[in-house]
Design an enzyme around this catalytic site. Structure first.
Site, PDB file in Angstrom:
ATOM      1  N   CYS A 109      40.947 -53.298 102.795  1.00  0.00           N
ATOM      2  CA  CYS A 109      39.400 -53.608 102.317  1.00  0.00           C
ATOM      3  C   CYS A 109      39.474 -54.835 101.658  1.00  0.00           C
ATOM      4  O   CYS A 109      40.154 -55.768 101.960  1.00  0.00           O
ATOM      5  CB  CYS A 109      39.137 -52.735 101.430  1.00  0.00           C
ATOM      6  N   ARG A 119      39.006 -49.180  97.251  1.00  0.00           N
ATOM      7  CA  ARG A 119      39.124 -48.359  98.215  1.00  0.00           C
ATOM      8  C   ARG A 119      40.504 -48.278  98.951  1.00  0.00           C
ATOM      9  O   ARG A 119      40.922 -47.240  99.067  1.00  0.00           O
ATOM     10  CB  ARG A 119      38.200 -48.834  99.261  1.00  0.00           C
ATOM     11  N   ASP A 164      31.823 -50.020  99.452  1.00  0.00           N
ATOM     12  CA  ASP A 164      32.612 -50.261  98.420  1.00  0.00           C
ATOM     13  C   ASP A 164      32.097 -49.902  97.169  1.00  0.00           C
ATOM     14  O   ASP A 164      30.847 -50.167  97.200  1.00  0.00           O
ATOM     15  CB  ASP A 164      32.750 -52.029  98.398  1.00  0.00           C
TER      16      ASP A 164
END
Length: 150
Positions: free
Chosen positions: A7, A13, A108
């Protein structure tokens, strides 16, 4: 086999996904190296909200520190799970084999409310449970097909 979750900052995440996959693999009996990395990581801890929602499942991110994605790490991974298509493009640009990249498109939650982190966690939990089953089945069958967007 090494699985890398990728990410942006490696504080929400990807560390949540890595912890969830490790947990799911423990239940499935799979044996894989699971890592996480970020394109803009700088040694930060997992966000406090990510830590909190993972604690609700009995998973601990307190020792996590964000790790920068490197060309070497991405090239050696047999599976890279990118949290967005832009992460996948970046991974390929760093030399990762495109056939080893899977895209999940997970928004996100950084800076959002706790409920957004819970929804993100729950989505990741569903996806990692399915991935753990797929990985362990493929391991048992000796399946060497590529991973791209399956």
């Amino acid at each position: 086999m090494t699985v890398v979750f990728l990410c942006t900052g490696n504080t929400c995440r990807s560390p949540m996904a890595a912890a969830l996959l490790r947990d799911a693999l423990d239940r499935c009996g799979g044996s894989f190296a699971v890592e996480s990395a970020g394109l803009c990581a700088s040694g930060e801890p997992a966000s406090s909200s990510a830590q909190e929602v993972m604690r609700e499942l009995g998973l601990d991110l307190s020792s996590h520190r964000s790790t920068q994605a490197t060309s070497e790490r991405l090239r050696r991974a047999e599976l890279i799970v990118a949290m967005s298509s832009s992460h996948a493009v970046a991974a390929a640009g760093m030399g990762a084999d495109p056939s080893h990249i899977r895209i999940w498109e997970i928004p996100d939650p950084f800076g959002g409310p706790l409920e957004l982190y819970r929804r993100t966690r729950d989505t990741l939990q569903e996806k990692t449970a399915a991935l753990a089953e797929e990985l362990t089945n493929r391991q048992k069958e000796g399946d060497q097909r590529t991973w791209k967007n399956r």
